[in-house]
Design a protein around this motif. Structure first.
Motif, mmCIF file in Angstrom:
data_model
loop_
_atom_site.group_PDB
_atom_site.id
_atom_site.type_symbol
_atom_site.label_atom_id
_atom_site.label_comp_id
_atom_site.label_asym_id
_atom_site.label_seq_id
_atom_site.Cartn_x
_atom_site.Cartn_y
_atom_site.Cartn_z
ATOM 1 N N ASP A 103 13.415 63.382 87.538
ATOM 2 C CA ASP A 103 13.128 63.970 86.065
ATOM 3 C C ASP A 103 14.257 64.784 85.458
ATOM 4 N N MET A 104 15.208 65.222 86.240
ATOM 5 C CA MET A 104 16.346 65.870 85.883
ATOM 6 C C MET A 104 17.380 64.952 85.366
ATOM 7 N N ILE A 105 17.320 63.761 85.491
ATOM 8 C CA ILE A 105 18.402 62.913 84.939
ATOM 9 C C ILE A 105 17.852 62.279 83.765
ATOM 10 N N ARG A 106 16.536 61.880 83.926
ATOM 11 C CA ARG A 106 16.091 60.837 82.629
ATOM 12 C C ARG A 106 16.425 61.080 81.263
ATOM 13 N N GLY A 107 16.752 60.192 80.597
ATOM 14 C CA GLY A 107 17.393 60.611 79.070
ATOM 15 C C GLY A 107 18.584 60.962 78.928
ATOM 16 N N LYS A 108 19.523 61.352 80.119
ATOM 17 C CA LYS A 108 20.730 61.875 80.126
ATOM 18 C C LYS A 108 21.849 60.866 79.944
ATOM 19 N N HIS A 109 23.269 61.063 79.504
ATOM 20 C CA HIS A 109 24.206 60.135 79.873
ATOM 21 C C HIS A 109 24.733 60.182 81.126
ATOM 22 N N VAL A 110 25.296 59.115 81.720
ATOM 23 C CA VAL A 110 25.427 58.721 83.009
ATOM 24 C C VAL A 110 26.562 59.807 83.732
ATOM 25 N N GLY A 111 27.421 60.145 83.047
ATOM 26 C CA GLY A 111 28.291 61.377 83.313
ATOM 27 C C GLY A 111 27.641 62.818 83.674
ATOM 28 N N GLU A 112 26.727 62.872 82.723
ATOM 29 C CA GLU A 112 25.911 64.077 83.052
ATOM 30 C C GLU A 112 25.144 64.018 83.928
ATOM 31 N N ALA A 113 24.382 62.998 84.190
ATOM 32 C CA ALA A 113 23.531 62.726 85.423
ATOM 33 C C ALA A 113 24.049 62.915 86.769
ATOM 34 N N GLN A 114 25.260 62.268 86.593
ATOM 35 C CA GLN A 114 26.138 62.683 87.989
ATOM 36 C C GLN A 114 26.391 63.735 88.285
ATOM 37 N N TRP A 115 26.772 64.339 87.437
ATOM 38 C CA TRP A 115 27.223 65.751 87.522
ATOM 39 C C TRP A 115 25.746 66.759 87.939
ATOM 40 N N VAL A 116 24.686 66.344 87.458
ATOM 41 C CA VAL A 116 23.472 67.028 87.684
ATOM 42 C C VAL A 116 23.164 66.756 89.289
ATOM 43 N N LEU A 117 23.334 65.367 89.653
ATOM 44 C CA LEU A 117 22.922 65.084 90.973
ATOM 45 C C LEU A 117 23.850 65.703 91.867
ATOM 46 N N ALA A 118 25.227 65.796 91.488
ATOM 47 C CA ALA A 118 25.864 66.417 92.657
ATOM 48 C C ALA A 118 25.764 67.768 92.813
ATOM 49 N N GLN A 119 25.063 68.624 92.134
ATOM 50 C CA GLN A 119 24.760 69.958 91.979
ATOM 51 C C GLN A 119 23.351 70.073 92.612
ATOM 52 N N ALA A 120 22.493 69.258 92.486
ATOM 53 C CA ALA A 120 21.207 69.423 93.109
ATOM 54 C C ALA A 120 21.386 69.418 94.494
ATOM 55 N N LYS A 121 20.574 70.370 94.877
ATOM 56 C CA LYS A 121 20.181 70.752 96.090
ATOM 57 C C LYS A 121 18.896 70.200 96.925
ATOM 58 N N LYS A 122 18.779 69.027 96.611
ATOM 59 C CA LYS A 122 17.640 68.419 97.078
ATOM 60 C C LYS A 122 18.075 67.151 98.171
ATOM 61 N N TYR A 123 17.166 66.806 98.997
ATOM 62 C CA TYR A 123 17.436 65.736 99.746
ATOM 63 C C TYR A 123 17.664 64.353 99.168
ATOM 64 N N ALA A 124 16.749 64.264 98.259
ATOM 65 C CA ALA A 124 16.850 62.751 97.447
ATOM 66 C C ALA A 124 18.119 62.857 96.404
ATOM 67 N N ALA A 125 18.794 63.841 96.254
ATOM 68 C CA ALA A 125 19.905 63.744 95.071
ATOM 69 C C ALA A 125 20.834 62.693 95.613
ATOM 70 N N ALA A 126 21.199 62.771 96.813
ATOM 71 C CA ALA A 126 22.538 61.806 97.301
ATOM 72 C C ALA A 126 22.123 60.367 97.211
ATOM 73 N N PRO A 127 20.769 59.926 97.506
ATOM 74 C CA PRO A 127 20.564 58.623 97.306
ATOM 75 C C PRO A 127 20.534 58.066 95.918
ATOM 76 N N ILE A 128 20.009 59.059 95.279
ATOM 77 C CA ILE A 128 19.700 58.730 93.809
ATOM 78 C C ILE A 128 21.157 58.647 93.111
ATOM 79 N N ARG A 129 22.101 59.646 93.470
ATOM 80 C CA ARG A 129 23.136 59.473 92.897
ATOM 81 C C ARG A 129 24.128 57.857 93.217
ATOM 82 N N LYS A 130 23.779 57.626 94.405
ATOM 83 C CA LYS A 130 24.234 56.197 94.853
ATOM 84 C C LYS A 130 23.577 55.173 94.087
ATOM 85 N N LEU A 131 22.461 55.433 93.875
ATOM 86 C CA LEU A 131 21.691 54.309 93.168
ATOM 87 C C LEU A 131 22.242 54.328 91.512
#
Length: 118
Positions: free
Chosen positions: A25-53
Motif C-alpha cells: 500500500d505504501m508504493i501503489r501509485g508512486k514512481h519507481v524511484g520513489e517506490a524503491q526509496w520507500v521500500l529501502a527505508q521500510a522496516k518491514k519483513y516484506a519490504a526486501a522481497p517486494i523491492r526485489k520484485l
C-alpha cells in the motif's frame, strides 16, 4: 490512460498477506524511484522481497522494450493474494498439540509509463 508496460509476480512468499499488504500500500501509485526509496527505508519483513520484485518488473520492462525510460515508470497496480498455508503441529502441555499455520502470499506488481500523465 497509461498502458501496462510490464508485470512481475512472486509466488509462495513466506509471510502473511495482511502484513505484505501494509508494504504494498505504501508504493501503489508512486514512481519507481520513489517506490524503491520507500521500500529501502521500510522496516518491514516484506519490504526486501517486494523491492526485489519491483526491480524485476523494471528489468522486465527494459527487456521488453529497450527504449523505455525506467525513471518514467510508475507502479500502476500492486496487490497481494493469500497463498497456501503450511500446517504444522506444535507440542502443547499434557500430551496435546497446537496447530500452527505458516502462511504464504502471492504479490503482483504492474508498471505503467507515466510519460504523458504529468
Amino acid at each position: 490512460m497509461a498502458a501496462i508496460v510490464s508485470t512481475a509476480t512472486v509466488r509462495h512468499l513466506r509471510g502473511s498477506a495482511q502484513k505484505a499488504r501494509l508494504v504494498v500500500d505504501m508504493i501503489r501509485g508512486k514512481h519507481v524511484g520513489e517506490a524503491q526509496w520507500v521500500l529501502a527505508q521500510a522496516k518491514k519483513y516484506a519490504a526486501a522481497p517486494i523491492r526485489k520484485l519491483l526491480d524485476s518488473a523494471v528489468a522486465n520492462a527494459i527487456d521488453k522494450n529497450p527504449s523505455v525510460n525506467p525513471d518514467e515508470l510508475l507502479v500502476k497496480t500492486a496487490f497481494v493474494d493469500e497463498g497456501f498455508r503450511m500446517k504444522r503441529v506444535r507440542p502443547a502441555p499434557m500430551g496435546r498439540a497446537y496447530r500452527v499455520q505458516k502462511r504464504t502470499c502471492h504479490i503482483t506488481i504492474q508498471l505503467a509509463s507515466a510519460a504523458g500523465e504529468e
